[in-house]
Motif scaffolding. Structure first.
Motif, PDB file in Angstrom:
ATOM      1  N   CYS A  44       7.672  15.756 -16.183  1.00 19.05           N
ATOM      2  CA  CYS A  44       6.910  14.657 -15.768  1.00 19.05           C
ATOM      3  C   CYS A  44       7.847  13.718 -15.165  1.00 19.05           C
ATOM      4  N   THR A  45       9.254  13.878 -15.829  1.00 19.30           N
ATOM      5  CA  THR A  45      10.212  12.999 -15.010  1.00 19.30           C
ATOM      6  C   THR A  45      10.904  13.227 -13.722  1.00 19.30           C
ATOM      7  N   SER A  46      10.651  14.685 -13.646  1.00 21.12           N
ATOM      8  CA  SER A  46      11.098  15.484 -12.594  1.00 21.12           C
ATOM      9  C   SER A  46       9.842  15.030 -11.397  1.00 21.12           C
ATOM     10  N   SER A  47       8.715  15.000 -11.704  1.00 19.16           N
ATOM     11  CA  SER A  47       7.801  14.690 -10.676  1.00 19.16           C
ATOM     12  C   SER A  47       7.767  13.296 -10.523  1.00 19.16           C
ATOM     13  N   GLN A  48       8.002  12.428 -11.338  1.00 15.73           N
ATOM     14  CA  GLN A  48       8.240  10.944 -11.032  1.00 15.73           C
ATOM     15  C   GLN A  48       9.224  10.715  -9.808  1.00 15.73           C
ATOM     16  N   GLU A  49      10.384  11.397 -10.267  1.00 16.15           N
ATOM     17  CA  GLU A  49      11.710  11.176  -9.360  1.00 16.15           C
ATOM     18  C   GLU A  49      11.217  11.660  -7.838  1.00 16.15           C
ATOM     19  N   THR A  50      10.544  12.893  -7.908  1.00 15.65           N
ATOM     20  CA  THR A  50      10.249  13.515  -6.756  1.00 15.65           C
ATOM     21  C   THR A  50       9.451  12.415  -5.890  1.00 15.65           C
ATOM     22  N   SER A  51       8.600  11.987  -6.523  1.00 15.39           N
ATOM     23  CA  SER A  51       7.458  11.003  -6.104  1.00 15.39           C
ATOM     24  C   SER A  51       7.953   9.916  -5.423  1.00 15.39           C
ATOM     25  N   GLY A  52       9.117   9.223  -6.430  1.00 12.00           N
ATOM     26  CA  GLY A  52       9.834   8.183  -5.909  1.00 12.00           C
ATOM     27  C   GLY A  52      10.550   8.297  -4.759  1.00 12.00           C
ATOM     28  N   LYS A  53      11.289   9.561  -4.609  1.00 11.94           N
ATOM     29  CA  LYS A  53      12.044   9.869  -3.295  1.00 11.94           C
ATOM     30  C   LYS A  53      10.981   9.921  -2.044  1.00 11.94           C
ATOM     31  N   LYS A  54       9.966  10.456  -2.417  1.00  6.97           N
ATOM     32  CA  LYS A  54       8.870  10.493  -1.140  1.00  6.97           C
ATOM     33  C   LYS A  54       8.438   9.089  -0.733  1.00  6.97           C
ATOM     34  N   GLU A  55       8.349   8.171  -1.898  1.00  8.83           N
ATOM     35  CA  GLU A  55       7.712   7.050  -1.544  1.00  8.83           C
ATOM     36  C   GLU A  55       8.851   6.393  -0.716  1.00  8.83           C
ATOM     37  N   GLU A  56      10.061   6.199  -1.098  1.00 10.96           N
ATOM     38  CA  GLU A  56      11.208   5.662  -0.625  1.00 10.96           C
ATOM     39  C   GLU A  56      11.354   6.100   0.979  1.00 10.96           C
ATOM     40  N   ALA A  57      10.762   7.199   1.478  1.00  5.90           N
ATOM     41  CA  ALA A  57      10.777   7.922   2.747  1.00  5.90           C
ATOM     42  C   ALA A  57       9.784   7.645   3.600  1.00  5.90           C
ATOM     43  N   GLY A  58       8.789   6.843   2.967  1.00  4.91           N
ATOM     44  CA  GLY A  58       7.528   6.552   3.609  1.00  4.91           C
ATOM     45  C   GLY A  58       6.581   7.897   3.324  1.00  4.91           C
ATOM     46  N   GLY A  59       6.717   8.482   2.301  1.00  6.54           N
ATOM     47  CA  GLY A  59       5.814   9.488   1.797  1.00  6.54           C
ATOM     48  C   GLY A  59       4.543   8.884   0.997  1.00  6.54           C
ATOM     49  N   GLY A  60       3.952   9.733   0.163  1.00  5.03           N
ATOM     50  CA  GLY A  60       2.989   9.410  -0.589  1.00  5.03           C
ATOM     51  C   GLY A  60       1.773   9.038   0.206  1.00  5.03           C
ATOM     52  N   GLY A  61       0.806   8.120  -0.124  1.00  8.46           N
ATOM     53  CA  GLY A  61      -0.386   7.708   0.671  1.00  8.46           C
ATOM     54  C   GLY A  61      -0.126   6.611   1.771  1.00  8.46           C
ATOM     55  N   GLU A  62       1.150   6.242   1.828  1.00  4.07           N
ATOM     56  CA  GLU A  62       1.238   4.958   2.781  1.00  4.07           C
ATOM     57  C   GLU A  62       2.724   5.001   3.588  1.00  4.07           C
ATOM     58  N   ILE A  63       2.711   4.397   4.532  1.00  5.33           N
ATOM     59  CA  ILE A  63       3.686   3.981   5.511  1.00  5.33           C
ATOM     60  C   ILE A  63       4.184   2.906   5.537  1.00  5.33           C
ATOM     61  N   LYS A  64       5.429   2.456   4.936  1.00 12.89           N
ATOM     62  CA  LYS A  64       5.714   0.807   4.844  1.00 12.89           C
ATOM     63  C   LYS A  64       6.559   0.639   6.424  1.00 12.89           C
ATOM     64  N   ILE A  65       6.066  -0.386   6.782  1.00 15.57           N
ATOM     65  CA  ILE A  65       6.630  -0.877   7.826  1.00 15.57           C
ATOM     66  C   ILE A  65       7.102  -2.406   7.617  1.00 15.57           C
ATOM     67  N   GLY A  66       8.228  -2.759   8.049  1.00 16.87           N
ATOM     68  CA  GLY A  66       8.699  -4.413   7.916  1.00 16.87           C
ATOM     69  C   GLY A  66       8.144  -5.210   9.073  1.00 16.87           C
ATOM     70  N   ALA A  67       7.615  -6.520   8.879  1.00 18.18           N
ATOM     71  CA  ALA A  67       7.333  -7.180  10.096  1.00 18.18           C
ATOM     72  C   ALA A  67       7.872  -8.489   9.773  1.00 18.18           C
ATOM     73  N   ILE A  68       8.840  -8.901  10.347  1.00 12.96           N
ATOM     74  CA  ILE A  68       9.629 -10.060  10.092  1.00 12.96           C
ATOM     75  C   ILE A  68       9.656 -11.159  11.231  1.00 12.96           C
ATOM     76  N   PHE A  69       8.562 -12.176  11.098  1.00 10.95           N
ATOM     77  CA  PHE A  69       8.508 -13.114  12.255  1.00 10.95           C
ATOM     78  C   PHE A  69       8.588 -14.502  11.820  1.00 10.95           C
ATOM     79  N   ASP A  70       8.667 -15.529  12.840  1.00 15.35           N
ATOM     80  CA  ASP A  70       8.783 -16.642  12.640  1.00 15.35           C
ATOM     81  C   ASP A  70       7.425 -17.276  12.685  1.00 15.35           C
ATOM     82  N   THR A  71       6.651 -17.350  11.476  1.00 14.59           N
ATOM     83  CA  THR A  71       5.252 -17.965  11.596  1.00 14.59           C
ATOM     84  C   THR A  71       5.156 -19.191  11.342  1.00 14.59           C
ATOM     85  N   SER A  72       6.410 -20.026  10.900  1.00 15.52           N
ATOM     86  CA  SER A  72       6.358 -21.470  10.655  1.00 15.52           C
ATOM     87  C   SER A  72       7.777 -21.876  11.163  1.00 15.52           C
ATOM     88  N   GLY A  73       8.018 -23.298  11.400  1.00 16.45           N
ATOM     89  CA  GLY A  73       9.249 -23.667  11.911  1.00 16.45           C
ATOM     90  C   GLY A  73       8.946 -23.921  13.511  1.00 16.45           C
TER      91      GLY A  73
END
Length: 395
Positions: free
Chosen positions: A20-49
């Motif tokens: 179970c621990t091994s599976s969680q670690e593998t899943s965590g690594k995939k998630e960090e690299a954009g794996g799993g079921g989603e792709i994380k993209i950062g969007a940083i813009f000035d929407t105020s000021g």
């Protein structure tokens, strides 16, 4: 017998726990690299000021595009998770946001940096983490600094000073306006433009009669402009973005100076006309084709892309699309094409982007290379004049 059963059960529990621990670690690594079921993209813009007239359209654009892609099933079956943060027109906030999306959220890439100052503050973090950063700001110092430093992980979708300034100087020459006053906002965007102006103007038959600067928070520039008026220039260049330039332009007209005014490519938003009012009429500025797309020939390669984006944006949000939102469109679409082709490995994304040829975007037709992380030239620009509160191509 009970003893052996007890030992067997204990061993079985240890084995299951380890698996179970091994599976969680593998899943965590995939998630960090954009794996799993989603792709994380950062969007940083000035929407105020103060930079919100630029950044709001940028953020709305990437959110619209992410929704469109997710509605169609995402990229290669994975949904985009946009980690969207308002950097509040503040460099410190931009840096904190960059650290958060990279170090905590583990995004595969970042798009943003509404202003040149914010982008310059954010890029060292991306460089250190080796995460692709696509800036929406203009200064050439972002991707091609004067000191020759390599910006391997940094890309830029807005035309830089090195692309925009020749367009402006050629225009002045064609018009025969030789006595020039230069004014710039005292930010990274303004000072970078000024440096490029100084570098190139000596190649033209122009006489610079005064050079000065104003603060981004300016609310009255008449003292500076009184000095400009004494020099009796043929034209005044005001190098800033929407909010501060509108103040200076109004002050120029209030002092009775009816000379031509040239703005920067930071004016491609209807909010400049709203803020400057009648004083906006007669202002010239270089920009991409979006503000005047109705005046662009039907056979232009960008016509369909710009028209489709503009229609979708305005129907969804109810306010005019701008060149700044166009920058976000180009950066986001380039990034999603890279992920679709090469997956979520940051190095693969970087390599794909710097080999992207003939990408037809809102801002221009990009031809990136390992040594050119912008890929635009003066053909991506037109000179625009504001007439009766409307944009008109003037060449």
């Amino acid at each position: 017998m009970k003893k052996w059963v007890s030992i067997f059960v204990t061993c079985l529990l240890v084995f299951l726990l380890a698996a179970c621990t091994s599976s969680q670690e593998t899943s965590g690594k995939k998630e960090e690299a954009g794996g799993g079921g989603e792709i994380k993209i950062g969007a940083i813009f000035d929407t105020s000021g103060v930079a919100a007239p630029l950044g709001k359209g940028e953020m709305d654009t990437v959110q619209m595009l992410a929704d469109q892609i997710n509605e169609k099933g995402g990229i290669n079956g994975k949904k985009i998770k946009l980690i969207a943060i308002d950097s509040k027109s503040d460099q410190n906030q931009a840096v904190l946001a960059m650290k958060k999306v990279i170090e905590q959220e583990k995004v595969v890439a970042v798009i943003g940096g509404t202003t040149s100052g914010n982008s310059l503050a954010m890029l060292p973090i991306a460089m250190k983490a080796q995460i692709p950063f696509i800036s929406a700001a203009s200064s050439k110092q972002i991707n091609a600094p004067d000191d020759g430093a390599k910006r391997d992980w940094v890309f830029k979708v807005a035309q830089g000073d090195d692309v925009v300034m020749p367009k402006v100087l050629d225009f002045l020459t064609k018009k025969g306006w030789k006595k020039i006053a230069w004014l710039n906002v005292a930010t990274s965007y303004g000072t970078s433009g000024h440096a490029e102006f100084q570098r190139l103007v000596k190649n033209y038959d122009l006489n610079v009669v005064i050079e000065d600067e104003f603060e981004a928070t300016v609310n009255d520039a008449k003292a500076m402009l009184t000095r400009v008026k004494k020099e009796n220039p043929d034209a005044i260049i005001v190098w800033g973005t929407v909010q501060e330039t509108s103040v200076v332009v109004k002050n120029i007209r209030e002092l009775g100076m009816n000379v031509p005014i040239l703005g920067s490519n930071g004016l491609g938003s209807k909010q400049f006309i709203e803020l400057a009012g009648d004083a906006a009429n007669g202002v010239y500025f270089p920009a991409g084709k979006l503000p005047v797309i109705e005046q662009i020939p039907a056979n232009d390669a960008q016509k369909e892309v710009i028209t489709t984006y503009k229609k979708a944006f305005e129907e969804k949000f109810g306010y005019p699309a701008s060149t700044f939102g166009g920058h976000a469109y180009d950066g986001f679409m380039m990034l999603t094409k890279a992920i679709e082709a090469k997956g979520t490995d940051p190095k693969a994304i970087k390599t794909f982007l710097e080999n992207m040829k003939e990408f037809v975007g809102v801002t221009g037709i990009f031809k990136m290379s390992e040594n050119d992380h912008n890929g635009l030239n003066t053909d991506s620009l037109v000179m625009i004049e504001i007439q009766n509160g409307q944009w008109k191509i003037t060449e």
